[in-house]
Motif scaffolding. Structure first.
Motif, PDB file in Angstrom:
ATOM      1  N   ARG A 135       2.573  -2.647  18.289  1.00  0.00           N
ATOM      2  CA  ARG A 135       2.941  -3.231  16.998  1.00  0.00           C
ATOM      3  C   ARG A 135       2.033  -2.759  15.865  1.00  0.00           C
ATOM      4  O   ARG A 135       1.727  -3.519  14.942  1.00  0.00           O
ATOM      5  CB  ARG A 135       2.935  -4.771  17.088  1.00  0.00           C
ATOM      6  N   GLY A 136       1.619  -1.510  15.922  1.00  0.00           N
ATOM      7  CA  GLY A 136       0.791  -0.962  14.867  1.00  0.00           C
ATOM      8  C   GLY A 136       1.438  -0.976  13.497  1.00  0.00           C
ATOM      9  O   GLY A 136       0.821  -1.414  12.515  1.00  0.00           O
ATOM     10  N   PRO A 137       2.695  -0.501  13.357  1.00  0.00           N
ATOM     11  CA  PRO A 137       3.314  -0.503  12.022  1.00  0.00           C
ATOM     12  C   PRO A 137       3.454  -1.906  11.442  1.00  0.00           C
ATOM     13  O   PRO A 137       3.246  -2.109  10.242  1.00  0.00           O
ATOM     14  CB  PRO A 137       4.691   0.130  12.290  1.00  0.00           C
ATOM     15  N   GLY A 184      -0.950  -0.932  10.428  1.00  0.00           N
ATOM     16  CA  GLY A 184      -1.630   0.187  11.053  1.00  0.00           C
ATOM     17  C   GLY A 184      -2.662  -0.199  12.098  1.00  0.00           C
ATOM     18  O   GLY A 184      -3.244   0.677  12.737  1.00  0.00           O
ATOM     19  N   ILE A 185      -2.889  -1.490  12.283  1.00  0.00           N
ATOM     20  CA  ILE A 185      -3.874  -1.946  13.273  1.00  0.00           C
ATOM     21  C   ILE A 185      -3.125  -2.386  14.526  1.00  0.00           C
ATOM     22  O   ILE A 185      -2.669  -3.534  14.636  1.00  0.00           O
ATOM     23  CB  ILE A 185      -4.739  -3.094  12.723  1.00  0.00           C
ATOM     24  N   THR A 232       9.518   4.099   9.350  1.00  0.00           N
ATOM     25  CA  THR A 232      10.080   4.176   8.008  1.00  0.00           C
ATOM     26  C   THR A 232       9.989   2.841   7.285  1.00  0.00           C
ATOM     27  O   THR A 232       9.725   2.787   6.080  1.00  0.00           O
ATOM     28  CB  THR A 232      11.544   4.641   8.082  1.00  0.00           C
ATOM     29  N   LYS A 233      10.197   1.777   8.003  1.00  0.00           N
ATOM     30  CA  LYS A 233      10.211   0.444   7.394  1.00  0.00           C
ATOM     31  C   LYS A 233       8.813  -0.087   7.083  1.00  0.00           C
ATOM     32  O   LYS A 233       8.685  -1.132   6.431  1.00  0.00           O
ATOM     33  CB  LYS A 233      10.935  -0.536   8.314  1.00  0.00           C
ATOM     34  N   HIS A 234       7.771   0.598   7.570  1.00  0.00           N
ATOM     35  CA  HIS A 234       6.411   0.107   7.382  1.00  0.00           C
ATOM     36  C   HIS A 234       5.513   1.208   6.796  1.00  0.00           C
ATOM     37  O   HIS A 234       4.521   1.612   7.387  1.00  0.00           O
ATOM     38  CB  HIS A 234       5.841  -0.417   8.702  1.00  0.00           C
ATOM     39  N   ILE A 250      -5.604   8.999  11.005  1.00  0.00           N
ATOM     40  CA  ILE A 250      -4.553   8.428  10.164  1.00  0.00           C
ATOM     41  C   ILE A 250      -3.611   9.550   9.751  1.00  0.00           C
ATOM     42  O   ILE A 250      -4.017  10.537   9.131  1.00  0.00           O
ATOM     43  CB  ILE A 250      -5.150   7.742   8.927  1.00  0.00           C
ATOM     44  N   ILE A 251      -2.339   9.402  10.099  1.00  0.00           N
ATOM     45  CA  ILE A 251      -1.334  10.426   9.805  1.00  0.00           C
ATOM     46  C   ILE A 251      -0.273   9.809   8.914  1.00  0.00           C
ATOM     47  O   ILE A 251       0.387   8.833   9.300  1.00  0.00           O
ATOM     48  CB  ILE A 251      -0.704  10.976  11.098  1.00  0.00           C
ATOM     49  N   THR A 252      -0.100  10.355   7.734  1.00  0.00           N
ATOM     50  CA  THR A 252       0.936   9.908   6.820  1.00  0.00           C
ATOM     51  C   THR A 252       1.861  11.075   6.501  1.00  0.00           C
ATOM     52  O   THR A 252       1.519  12.236   6.704  1.00  0.00           O
ATOM     53  CB  THR A 252       0.328   9.366   5.515  1.00  0.00           C
TER      54      THR A 252
END
Length: 531
Positions: free
Chosen positions: A333-335, A339-340, A186-188, A391-393
């Motif tokens: 640590r993706g977010p 995303g990387i 949520t924060k990212h 990629i899922i949003t």
């Protein structure tokens, strides 16, 4: 008189002014209930579906819809709830595949706040007992869509759903870890990338004798947990105890970390091959390296442990059961990195923090001291290069929100042995189990060695939508109200900063009258076993 035991809890109150609250009942946004049933014998001790529908119709008209999370099957056809149901099933006692979270949150948001929504709508979430899976989804909604912090969301669910002294509503460590992931997501920017991941090595400190180690993951959109690999003896390297400090764990982001062997050759210098003699309990550290790559289809990884001791006449005694889920995208640590995620990493945990048997704290005798898992991302090779992760949003308001295929509603609750059938006790020894790291296991088709089902509703509050602990409906006459308990139950410390959440604008109103033929009797006692 129609009687049934209703498990119904209020989680989040729709905003209303203070003055309105003094005069009117509050509209509730999210409701948790135990899974209803339309089949016998379940409906004899569960919420009969028709009775639950009748109550929701009376209380909310057409402004309610169900979100169900039961991979074992709902127990009723969609037609009995007018087709107002969303399916996102996953196995009991486990966290959801994280790829489901964006769609669950978006579908709930659109029903309550979307372009076609209207004031007064409610979301009804249920799993089996209305605790772990329902609590994970409900708390995730409060965090991602209402701005709550983790501790407040978990506490709210506990105080509204659980009786005093029965612990937290969401108590399984991996489910709590997923709620923390939701907070990070949520924060990212609510960005999630899902792709294949390889489990490279599993490090175990203080490994006891007779322990099976397996790697599992989700398939079938999360409805099924698949065993991708069980480690065998030849895949295990035992390290001499005087070569390592078994109290220190590996990991680049931890102060109390121990460098692991950099190369296979370095590890082999301290290798002691397995022999026919048993290991001394708690005396060894081991590295499990698969003979072939273990590649999971998603970032969701489960490491499963089972300890067995030999018994007479071809039987073995299962003395320990534990597992742990983690997600490589979040642990990498993706977010935080737009995303990387890190292309490889480690996850570590102590025995005491593992998930227990069927969502409980029970794990049996200690099977090891500490665990570390190393993984790396894997690309799918296609024509022209390597396929990137999906990629899922979270779907935007008004966009079509995908839904997962439902499990067969007629499925018996004990048939999902892959996710629910493990317990302590005697098992038959098989050729497969003899080839494991020390011993392997069979998934029991029964809920326990004695065939007895545990009561999943122990500790769950039994009260109506306005907070009443007992609700009775006779052919004539209103329900009988009671007082609601606001006892605060301590939540596990997740190591997150404590920030105040937005307070609801109103609290629960006193019970109102119910017309003839409405809700049925609710018993405070959980007399029937939850099948």
């Amino acid at each position: 008189m129609l009687c049934y035991r209703q498990q119904y809890s209020i989680l989040f109150d729709l905003g209303a002014s203070e003055e309105q609250t003094k005069l009117n009942h509050i509209y509730d946004e999210v409701i948790a209930t135990s899974g209803p049933s339309s089949t016998f014998p379940q409906r004899a001790y569960r919420n009969p579906t028709d009775a639950l529908v009748k109550f929701l119709d009376y209380k909310h008209g057409t402004d309610w819809a169900i979100w169900e999370f039961r991979a074992e099957g709902t127990g009723y056809p969609d037609s009995e709830v007018y087709g107002r149901i969303r399916h996102y099933p996953w196995p009991d006692h486990h966290p959801p595949p994280f790829a489901l979270i964006p769609n669950i949150m978006a579908s709930m948001r659109d029903w309550l706040k979307g372009p076609d929504s209207k004031v007064g709508r409610v979301v009804v979430v249920h799993c089996k007992a209305g605790k772990g899976r329902s609590g994970t989804a409900a708390c995730s909604y409060l965090i991602s869509e209402e701005g709550w912090v983790v501790e407040d969301a978990l506490l709210r669910f506990t105080t509204r759903r659980m009786r005093s002294g029965f612990g937290a509503g969401v108590s399984i460590p991996s489910q709590l870890r997923w709620v923390r992931y939701v907070d990070t997501w949520t924060k990212h920017r609510k960005l999630y990338l899902d792709g294949r991941v390889e489990v490279v090595e599993v490090y175990v400190w203080g490994l006891r004798d007779g322990v099976k180690v397996a790697v599992e993951g989700y398939i079938d959109e999360g409805r099924t947990i698949k065993n991708f690999h069980t480690f065998h003896r030849h895949e295990r390297t035992i390290l001499e105890t005087d070569e390592i400090d078994s109290t220190r764990m590996p990991g680049p982001n931890h102060e109390d970390s121990l460098p692991l062997p950099d190369t296979k050759a370095q590890a082999e210098r301290v290798q002691r091959q397995d022999s026919s003699s048993n290991m001394e309990a708690g005396a060894d550290a081991a590295i499990f390296r698969p003979s072939h790559p273990i590649i999971l289809p998603t970032n969701d990884i489960n490491i499963d442990f089972e300890r067995r001791n030999k018994a007479a006449y071809g039987w073995t005694m299962v003395t320990s059961i534990a597992h742990v889920w983690f997600n490589a995208f979040f642990e990498g640590r993706g977010p935080e990195q737009n995303g990387i995620a890190d292309p490889e990493g480690r996850f570590e945990i102590a025995w005491e923090n593992m998930d227990g048997i069927k969502g409980s704290v029970r794990k049996g005798t200690k099977a090891f001291d500490r665990l570390a898992v190393t993984w790396r991302a894997v690309g799918d090779r296609e024509k022209g290069g390597i396929k990137l992760p999906q990629i899922i949003t979270e779907p935007k308001a008004g966009e079509l929100v995908p839904e997962t295929a439902a499990a067969d509603w007629r499925t018996t609750e004990n048939s999902n042995s892959t996710a629910m059938g493990k317990d302590l006790g005697l098992r038959t020894e098989s050729p497969v189990s003899m080839g494991g790291s020390k011993a392997s296991s069979l998934r029991s088709s029964r809920s326990s060695p004695l065939g007895k089902e545990e009561d999943h509703l122990v500790g769950v509050k039994t009260h109506g939508p306005d907070g009443e602990d007992f609700v009775e409906l006779h052919a004539q006459g209103p329900p009988r109200g009671g007082e609601r308990s606001d006892t605060v139950v301590p939540q596990p410390d997740l190591g997150l900063p404590k920030v105040a959440s937005p307070e609801p604008t109103a609290d629960i109103a006193d019970p109102g009258g119910v017309s003839d033929g409405g809700m049925a009797s609710i018993s405070e006692k959980n007399e029937a076993k939850d099948g």
